[in-house]
Design an enzyme around this catalytic site. Structure first.
Site, PDB file in Angstrom:
ATOM      1  N   GLY A  91       5.319   0.597  -2.902  1.00  0.00           N
ATOM      2  CA  GLY A  91       5.289   2.118  -3.033  1.00  0.00           C
ATOM      3  C   GLY A  91       6.788   3.031  -3.805  1.00  0.00           C
TER       4      GLY A  91
ATOM      5  CD  GLU B 166       1.890  -4.433   2.476  1.00  0.00           C
ATOM      6  OE1 GLU B 166       1.688  -3.477   1.641  1.00  0.00           O
ATOM      7  OE2 GLU B 166       1.063  -5.771   3.442  1.00  0.00           O
TER       8      GLU B 166
ATOM      9  N   GLY C 218       5.747  -4.122  -4.653  1.00  0.00           N
ATOM     10  CA  GLY C 218       5.140  -4.319  -5.964  1.00  0.00           C
ATOM     11  C   GLY C 218       6.419  -4.204  -6.966  1.00  0.00           C
ATOM     12  NE  ARG C 219       4.799   1.614  -9.404  1.00  0.00           N
ATOM     13  CZ  ARG C 219       3.918   1.486 -10.359  1.00  0.00           C
ATOM     14  NH1 ARG C 219       4.391   1.627 -11.426  1.00  0.00           N
ATOM     15  NH2 ARG C 219       2.737   2.295  -9.505  1.00  0.00           N
TER      16      ARG C 219
ATOM     17  CE1 TYR D 218      -3.244   4.332 -12.572  1.00  0.00           C
ATOM     18  CE2 TYR D 218      -1.673   2.709 -13.949  1.00  0.00           C
ATOM     19  CZ  TYR D 218      -2.431   2.709 -13.522  1.00  0.00           C
ATOM     20  OH  TYR D 218      -3.431   2.170 -12.110  1.00  0.00           O
TER      21      TYR D 218
ATOM     22  CB  CYS E 265     -12.381   0.278 -32.235  1.00  0.00           C
ATOM     23  SG  CYS E 265     -12.336  -0.484 -33.188  1.00  0.00           S
TER      24      CYS E 265
END
Ligand code: LLP
Length: 426
Positions: A239, A273, A275-276, A316, A355
């Site tokens: 996070g 954990e 990630g980002r 987002y 499209c």
């Protein structure tokens, strides 16, 4: 050290000009910096050293095998959320014994696969799941190592789609329920509760949500141990936020300052954990301008990357810096601040060929006028970029390149039309 930087108006990834990479590998192209990944990996190890951290890289952020291998070779563990991700860990030479298995909907097959592979622990998200893991383990003649995922009910103050630690989210169990479930788990011989897990959300830029959550965790671990559970892992999830726009995220050390003392007080080892924070600013998406057009006052930059390559802006409304790979003279490289006026620019919508009106990488973004064929870099695209890419509009997915110094390795080739129809039958 920023491993994506401009020299003489040209964008470099480490020691390679990005324009050369685009020439060699084509566009749209994801370009990753190995040094950027490893800088963060090492910064995490250092900041959390006092609690002997096991960094379980959350590969959902970017699960390219080349990246997993590079991390596995340096002792990284992994956080997986599916049998497919576990398969990738093994394929990349990762250690299942350093792998945690999370997710609210693990199937029996996935549980079996994880037991056979020997994962470090299952993050258990509900009472029914706990019973099911116990049943599958017992049938396999195994004891499943587990951590209860507790939902600490804190507000991570992030986008509502990526907030997970509030009571109303589908993840984990509220504290009272978790403790009741833990009571009943004491007697189950095919389970051993070695950890406690929480993950409160993603792109969290302040430390307060962690401070609130980890304090609750300390209390929970004490209660679990009193029940007789041999809890020795405190998993704080992932996070940590990154800088997309300016310097909005707190540095890793600030998160460590609130997390380490709490974990230390339990005597547990820390599992985490991320990630980002490891991958986000280690990657960019490079695209080429196809056309420019104007409609009334509105200016459109149509380039060859689309929502199928990077869906975050559409999904987002997230902000990604975008700037030319070769900066026209007189312009900054790139501006620190996209809020104010930037001389020599106009507002452009950066859109792709798909499209849909939702197909944009940015709206009203300050950019100089660019010619057909110019290259653009979309920054902070290393996390939740390629992994969320699709073949919508039957568009082949981008290639991925991992740069190390002056070396570029193609870690995923561009898809072909044949790849796209391979699974289908007439
Ligand atoms: N652990 C668990 C249990 C998670 O659910 C997640 C992310 C992580 C770790 C890694 O979180 P990170 O360190 O990357 O923040 N697609 C969204 C993000 C979804 C995050 C899902 N869970 C985006 O593009 O912002």
């Amino acid at each position: 050290m920023d491993h994506f930087h401009y020299r003489g108006g040209q964008l470099y990834c480490e020691d390679l000009p990005v324009a050369d990479l685009a020439e060699q590998f084509g566009t749209p192209l994801y370009v990753y910096s190995q040094a950027a990944f490893l800088d963060t990996f090492n910064a995490l190890r250092t900041a959390f050293a006092a609690v002997d951290p096991l960094i379980c890289y959350a590969m959902k952020a970017n699960s390219n095998l080349g990246i997993l291998k590079m991390l596995a070779e340096r002792g990284s563990g992994f956080d997986v959320v599916s049998g497919g991700e576990l398969y990738r860990v093994v394929a990349a030479g990762g250690d299942p014994g350093k792998t945690v298995f999370a997710g609210v909907g693990k199937t029996d097959e996935e549980i079996e696969e994880a037991l056979v592979a020997g994962v470090l622990m299952f993050n258990v998200e509900s009472e029914e799941e706990l019973e099911n893991i116990a049943r599958v383990a017992s049938q396999a003649g195994k004891v499943a190592p587990i951590a209860l995922r507790v939902n600490p009910d804190v507000d991570p103050k992030t986008h509502r789609y990526i907030s997970t630690g509030k009571k109303e989210s589908k993840f984990g169990m509220d504290i009272d329920r978790a403790l009741r479930v833990a009571e009943s788990a004491v007697k189950i011989p095919s389970l051993t509760m070695i950890g406690m897990h929480m993950h409160i959300g993603s792109q969290i830029t302040t430390v307060e949500p962690y401070a609130g959550a980890v304090a609750k965790g300390v209390d929970i671990i004490e209660k679990l141990r009193k029940m007789g559970h041999p809890v020795r892992w405190y998993n704080v999830g992932g996070g940590f936020g990154i800088d997309y726009k300016a310097h909005e995220a707190k540095p890793i050390q600030a998160f460590a300052d609130v997390i380490v003392p709490a974990v230390q007080s339990t005597g547990c080892r820390l599992a985490m954990e991320p990630g980002r924070v490891m991958s986000g600013n280690a990657g960019i998406l490079v695209s080429r301008v196809l056309y420019t057009k104007q409609s009334g006052e509105k200016r459109f930059l149509i380039q060859d990357a689309a929502m199928n390559d990077l869906i975050r802006p559409a999904l987002y409304e997230s902000f990604h810096k975008i700037w030319p790979v070769s900066v026209p003279s007189g312009l900054p490289a790139p501006p620190d601040d996209f809020e104010g006026a930037i001389a020599g620019t106009d507002p452009w919508d950066v859109v792709g060929p798909v499209c849909e009106s939702g197909d944009f990488l940015a709206k009203d973004r300050a950019l100089p006028r660019l010619e057909r064929g110019a290259l653009l870099a979309t920054f902070s695209a290393g996390a939740y970029g390629m992994v969320m890419a699709s073949n919508y509009n039957t568009r082949p997915r981008a290639a991925e390149v991992l740069v190390e110094g002056t070396n570029a390795r193609l870690v995923r080739r561009r898809e072909t039309y044949d790849d796209l129809i391979l699974q289908e039958r007439l």
